[in-house]
Design a protein around this motif. Structure first.
Motif, PDB file in Angstrom:
ATOM      1  N   ASP A 185       0.852  -1.178   0.034  1.00 33.24           N
ATOM      2  CA  ASP A 185      -0.075   0.058   0.066  1.00 33.24           C
ATOM      3  C   ASP A 185       0.882   1.192  -0.112  1.00 33.24           C
ATOM      4  OD1 ASP A 185      -2.064  -1.476   0.118  1.00 33.24           O
ATOM      5  OD2 ASP A 185      -2.847  -1.061   2.006  1.00 33.24           O
ATOM      6  N   GLU A 186       1.918   1.269   0.973  1.00 31.63           N
ATOM      7  CA  GLU A 186       2.634   2.411   0.916  1.00 31.63           C
ATOM      8  C   GLU A 186       3.412   2.813  -0.228  1.00 31.63           C
ATOM      9  OE1 GLU A 186       3.084   4.888   3.182  1.00 31.63           O
ATOM     10  OE2 GLU A 186       4.981   5.711   2.233  1.00 31.63           O
ATOM     11  N   PRO A 187       4.249   1.880  -0.873  1.00 30.63           N
ATOM     12  CA  PRO A 187       4.766   2.324  -2.010  1.00 30.63           C
ATOM     13  C   PRO A 187       4.128   2.398  -3.229  1.00 30.63           C
ATOM     14  CG  PRO A 187       5.349  -0.095  -1.447  1.00 30.63           C
ATOM     15  CD  PRO A 187       4.737   0.511  -0.255  1.00 30.63           C
ATOM     16  N   LEU A 188       2.894   1.588  -3.143  1.00 27.88           N
ATOM     17  CA  LEU A 188       1.867   1.951  -4.534  1.00 27.88           C
ATOM     18  C   LEU A 188       1.068   3.414  -4.362  1.00 27.88           C
ATOM     19  CD1 LEU A 188      -0.129  -1.165  -4.932  1.00 27.88           C
ATOM     20  CD2 LEU A 188       1.206  -0.005  -6.648  1.00 27.88           C
ATOM     21  N   SER A 189       1.116   4.031  -3.044  1.00 23.59           N
ATOM     22  CA  SER A 189       0.385   5.329  -2.843  1.00 23.59           C
ATOM     23  C   SER A 189       0.906   6.304  -3.733  1.00 23.59           C
ATOM     24  CB  SER A 189       0.393   5.353  -1.238  1.00 23.59           C
ATOM     25  OG  SER A 189       1.750   5.962  -0.899  1.00 23.59           O
ATOM     26  N   ARG A 190       2.332   6.178  -3.852  1.00 27.19           N
ATOM     27  CA  ARG A 190       3.127   7.206  -4.786  1.00 27.19           C
ATOM     28  C   ARG A 190       2.770   7.171  -6.225  1.00 27.19           C
ATOM     29  NH1 ARG A 190       7.424   5.557  -1.146  1.00 27.19           N
ATOM     30  NH2 ARG A 190       8.106   3.933  -2.821  1.00 27.19           N
ATOM     31  N   VAL A 191       2.299   6.058  -6.618  1.00 22.42           N
ATOM     32  CA  VAL A 191       1.904   5.683  -8.192  1.00 22.42           C
ATOM     33  C   VAL A 191       0.566   6.352  -8.260  1.00 22.42           C
ATOM     34  CG1 VAL A 191       1.595   4.227  -9.882  1.00 22.42           C
ATOM     35  CG2 VAL A 191       3.268   3.634  -7.887  1.00 22.42           C
TER      36      VAL A 191
END
Ligand code: 2M8
Length: 430
Positions: A185-191
């Protein structure tokens, strides 16, 4: 507890029912994960499927792996999907026209995706060989497959060691096999997600929206895949994480390659030392002794992803792992409840965002449970292993060969007649 209606008659043999699923899903040299939802060949599915097929059709098990490696790229990568040219182009999204593998050199004649999946293959190849050594030797199964397995691991440990710490990164959530895991969730939130108009989802025709990733998830998946494709599958897109499961499979796979090398009269030393290097890097970079689990590492954001997922317990499959006892203790605790929840939950039962029916955000899966069972046996926990096996088989009998299962109620979700559920059931019965 409320159980889903049984789809396997109590008197019917689980063994026969599982074989029937695998027969129905066989397509000219490979098994599709499920006829409607996943109508092509998937990489790690084929490895799990071979583990079941080997018990009643060793040649089919060998062909399952051979067909997958027949689609290997010349750089060594094994694509996560090998498309069946006979299946209509719009049956699965994103299909061959999205991935455009045939526009590139060094790709096979058959269309494929350009991303990969967790490396279960060496382990599956060695287990497949052991089930029927005479047949395998007569077909030259290992001499033909071994160089391809080595090229696959070589590619992972070079092209994908993004931090230079001896660990492999996955550059798309689909590469982890656990697509919408809360750990991402966290790394994807930047996409920034592509809008729903850019998506032509076909999955929702075969499974309930409440049991699948959201449109926002898909908008992000497609953006990352598109960017990677547009770099000709070379540069790192905006997502890169070191996943404990992928790296544990690589270490275990190098042990399997050592056994294969020895069988072929070759020196296994290189594989043993590689296995040790990956295991040491796992311990140094991803282990958290206070939490009693391995956490993935966000390479783009330079941060540990402190999410309790089943992937964090699966380094249990690595021989001689120094923290096996700690992992078993965490599995027995409230987050995973190994003693009564089954299959092993994909994600922390105590987390506020645990969803028991949504894909990789809570339900239990047979493949990850099988790996945990394999790890328990490897580390001498036979009592816990036997108990887990018995409860897994009871769950399958009650829910059928579903894709995933509520670990507390036993309700089945996702597609029915799912190949790796059937295949690993066959293996657990043995
Ligand atoms: C799921 O992933 C695919 C994309 O690769 C999808 O949702 O369309 C995952 O559960 C993955 O682990 C699995 O290999 C694949 C086929 O069973 O389905």
């Amino acid at each position: 507890p409320v159980f889903a209606p049984s789809v396997i008659a109590p008197s019917a043999s689980l063994d026969r029912a599982a074989r029937r699923v695998l027969a129905a899903n066989w397509r000219r040299g490979a098994t599709v994960p499920a006829g409607g939802l996943y109508p092509h060949q998937w990489s790690w599915d084929s490895a799990f499927i071979a583990l079941g097929l080997r018990h009643f059709s060793p040649v089919r098990a060998q062909r399952e792996l051979e067909s997958l490696f027949g689609a290997q790229w010349t750089d060594g990568r094994v694509p996560h999907i090998v498309f069946d040219p006979l299946v209509p182009a719009d049956a699965y999204f994103p299909g061959p026209s999205f991935w455009r593998s045939s526009d590139l050199t060094g790709t096979p004649g058959v269309p494929t995706s350009g991303i990969v999946q967790p490396p279960v293959h060496a382990l599956a190849a060695w287990e497949t060989f052991k089930a029927a050594p005479a047949v395998a030797r007569s077909r030259r199964f290992l001499p033909r497959l071994y160089p391809r397995l080595v090229a696959w691991h070589d590619w992972l440990l070079t092209a994908r060691d993004l931090r230079g710490r001896g660990l492999v990164s996955v550059v798309h959530p689909w590469e982890s096999g656990m697509d919408n895991s809360p750990a991402w969730d966290e790394p994807l939130s930047r996409v920034v997600p592509l809008p729903p108009s850019a998506l032509a989802r076909r999955d929702l025709a075969h499974a309930a929206a409440t049991e699948r990733p959201t449109d926002t998830d898909y908008g992000r998946y497609i953006r990352i895949a598109r960017d990677y494709r547009d770099s000709r599958y070379v540069s790192t897109p905006g997502f890169a994480v070191e996943d404990p499961l992928c790296n544990a499979l690589l270490a275990a796979g190098e042990h399997a390659l050592a056994s294969i090398a020895a069988e072929l009269g070759l020196d296994p030393a290189r594989h043993i030392s590689r296995a040790q290097q990956v295991a040491d890097a796992l311990m140094a970079e991803l282990w958290d002794g206070t939490a009693g689990t391995f956490f993935a590492y966000d390479v783009v954001g330079s941060a540990s992803l402190r999410s309790y997922s089943i992937a964090g317990l699966l380094p249990l499959i690595v021989p001689d792992l120094p923290v096996a006892t700690d992992l078993v203790k965490t599995a027995l605790g409230d987050r995973f409840r190994l003693a009564d929840a089954c299959p092993v939950p994909s994600y922390d039962l105590t987390a506020a965002d645990h969803e028991p029916g949504r894909y990789w955000r809570g339900p239990g899966w047979i493949n990850t449970s099988w790996l945990f069972w394999y790890g328990l046996r490897l580390h001498g926990e036979t009592g816990l292993a036997d108990d887990l096996r018995d409860r897994l088989l009871a769950r399958v009998r009650a829910a059928g060969f579903r894709e995933y299962v509520d670990p507390l109620t036993g309700a089945g979700y996702g597609t029915d007649d799912f190949s790796w559920t059937a295949a690993l059931t066959l293996d657990l019965i043995r």
